[in-house]
Design an enzyme around this catalytic site. Structure first.
Site, PDB file in Angstrom:
ATOM      1  CE  LYS A  76      64.815  37.200  55.066  1.00 57.14           C
ATOM      2  NZ  LYS A  76      64.227  36.324  54.090  1.00 57.14           N
ATOM      3  CB  SER A 151      62.269  39.055  52.253  1.00 56.32           C
ATOM      4  OG  SER A 151      62.408  37.742  52.360  1.00 56.32           O
ATOM      5  CB  SER A 175      63.455  35.726  49.892  1.00 55.85           C
ATOM      6  OG  SER A 175      62.621  36.612  49.424  1.00 55.85           O
TER       7      SER A 175
HETATM    8  N1  GLN Z   1      58.699  37.901  46.900  1.00 56.61           N
HETATM    9  C1  GLN Z   1      57.908  36.783  47.270  1.00 56.61           C
HETATM   10  C2  GLN Z   1      56.935  37.339  48.394  1.00 56.61           C
HETATM   11  O1  GLN Z   1      56.862  38.469  48.491  1.00 56.61           O
HETATM   12  C3  GLN Z   1      58.906  35.804  48.069  1.00 56.61           C
HETATM   13  C4  GLN Z   1      59.447  36.219  49.264  1.00 56.61           C
HETATM   14  C5  GLN Z   1      60.326  35.346  49.860  1.00 56.61           C
HETATM   15  O2  GLN Z   1      61.003  34.207  49.174  1.00 56.61           O
HETATM   16  N2  GLN Z   1      60.387  35.229  51.305  1.00 56.61           N
HETATM   17  O3  GLN Z   1      56.078  36.450  49.108  1.00 56.61           O
END
Ligand code: GLN
Length: 486
Positions: A76, A151, A175
């Protein structure tokens, strides 16, 4: 070669069926052919990868190959990589080249893995659909009109489409697990502190945790073994022995106590997702596990608490992007104030700005006690819910996400996007590990089963997931996308 697991590829390399150069070249060719459509990579490091593949082949010939020697992976684009751009999905870091490697990047290299490139992601890991990326959305290989989740959507889509056998992601509120569920692969969020965060661009430091996305629980075990462990450069990483996760995969499920949190099967759960998850739980029963209902009474407070704590920490972490030290800088600033304002206005996207505003507000004088402190107290209650449940049962199970992957552009308002993480976010607040395992389909779109375990019980979690994958073939299904090509 492209639909094999890491474990199978490692065996192929070991037996001399193909070289790491051949394997990595095949993966790079596939990325070249298919990623124009998927957009799962931000940067592909072909030349460097082939040089590292050759080095892995030579190491193997010399009898000194590491556990992941010659296996292609992707990272990532939140993990710092020396000499290779680390964008974090943001215009702010579009031309940022890190002077050092993240700890996990170093560890993977020491284990012999070959990094093929950096995957697409929501900007600064904020999102559940990969649509907030500066580099554009990623498509879900199971259905190109659907999001891959977020994400870590690029990592999940790349693995699902057979561009790489595995990838690293990060999970602050879901994510790793949610995109793994949406893309029909296996994704593990380790216990907070199990894997070093050094060199991982910080979003919400008390929640962020890196981990693997792969085609099987066994592959996640292999990767976790390589990346876990104490790191003096991350004061929150825990000094605990790293178990031999692979050796512990073959535990029996007889007598395993599974708790189903009743709050995870309520309103808002898609009926097809529920059916798939309940079928998966029946499989566990047939393997000797005992199932009972449990309650996590503070579940409804997880999203509100998270959306105080995560933006607060983000607003602090992201203050370093000021046009002076990192990344983007506006043209011709008239003074320092103008430099800060225009740099940040130009460099950050809408969702990131929203979070910075919320976080700055909740941390400001007069609001700190009402919001931030309160949220920390709620966080403690949420953690206690899990500890109490684990007094009764060994693991918890439920859906990873309330729905299968939704259409690109379908979630128009931020709050409905935030609700995507209803079953994943409390896990980060509590710091416990969680895994998402493929467990069927809703129409053409995959469904994930989430399994949760107590702090540092990754060995058990991986074993429980592996046993399911020995008994079912959901993790072996591959999308039609890219099938016609080798
Ligand atoms: N969807 C959550 C957010 O927008 C978690 C994102 C993540 O785990 N990086 O913060």
């Amino acid at each position: 070669m492209h639909d094999k697991t890491l474990t199978e590829l490692a065996a192929g390399l070991q037996a001399g069926k193909f070289s790491s150069r051949e394997l990595c070249q095949a993966a790079l060719d596939r990325i070249e052919r298919l990623d124009g459509e998927l957009n799962s990579f931000i940067t592909v490091t072909a030349e460097q990868a082939l040089a590292n593949a050759d080095a892995a082949d030579s190491a193997r010939e010399a009898g000194d190959a590491g556990p992941l020697a010659g296996l292609p992976l992707a990272l990532k684009d939140i993990f710092c990589t020396q000499g290779v751009r680390t964008s974090c999905g943001s215009k702010m870091l579009d031309d940022f080249v890190s002077p050092y490697d993240a700890s996990v990047v170093e560890k993977l290299r020491q284990a012999g893995a070959v990094n093929l490139g950096k995957t697409n992601m929501d900007e600064f890991a904020m999102g559940s659909s990969n649509e907030s990326s500066f580099y554009g959305p990623v498509k879900n290989p199971w259905d190109l009109s659907a999001v891959p989740g977020g994400s870590s959507g690029g990592s999940a889509a790349a693995v699902a489409a057979g561009l790489v056998p595995a990838a690293l992601g990060t999970d602050t509120g879901g994510s790793i697990r949610q995109p793994a569920a949406f893309c029909g692969i296996t994704g593990l969020k380790p216990t907070y502190g199990r894997v070093s965060r050094y060199g991982m661009v910080a979003f919400a430091s008390s929640l962020d945790q890196g981990g693997p996305l792969a085609r099987s629980a066994a592959d996640c075990a292999l990767l976790l073994e390589a990346i876990a462990g104490h790191d003096v450069r991350d004061s929150t990483s825990v000094a605990r022995v790293v178990p031999d996760y692979t050796a512990e995969l073959d535990t029996s499920l007889a007598g395993l106590k599974i708790g189903l949190p009743k709050e995870y099967f309520g309103d808002g759960l898609d009926p097809e997702v529920e059916t798939a998850v309940r079928e998966a739980i029946k499989v566990y029963e047939s393997l000797g596990a005992k199932v009972c209902e449990v309650s996590l009474p503070h579940t409804h407070l997880a999203i509100p608490a998270y959306y105080v704590i995560a933006p607060a920490e983000a607003s602090s972490n992201l203050s370093r992007f000021d046009g002076v030290r990192f990344g983007h800088r506006c043209d011709d600033p008239t003074d320092l104030e103008d430099l800060y304002k225009r740099t940040r206005a130009e460099g950050f996207g809408e969702e990131v700005k929203r979070r910075i505003l919320i976080g700055t507000h909740t941390l400001s004088e007069g609001f700190f006690d009402a919001y931030y402190l309160k949220a920390q107290q709620v966080r403690r209650l949420i953690r206690q819910d899990f500890l109490d449940a684990f007094d009764e049962v060994d693991v918890l199970m439920g859906p990873t996400a309330p729905t299968p992957a939704f259409d690109l552009g379908a979630q128009k308002d931020p709050v409905s996007m935030y609700l995507q993480d209803i079953y994943t976010i409390a896990v980060n607040l509590a710091g416990i590990p969680g895994i998402s395992v493929p467990a069927g389909f809703a129409g053409s779109r995959p469904v994930g089963l989430q399994v949760l375990a107590p702090h540092f019980a990754e060995a058990q979690l991986l074993g429980v997931a592996h046993q399911f994958q020995q008994a079912t073939d959901w993790h072996l299904k591959r999308p039609a996308f890219g099938k016609e090509t080798a």
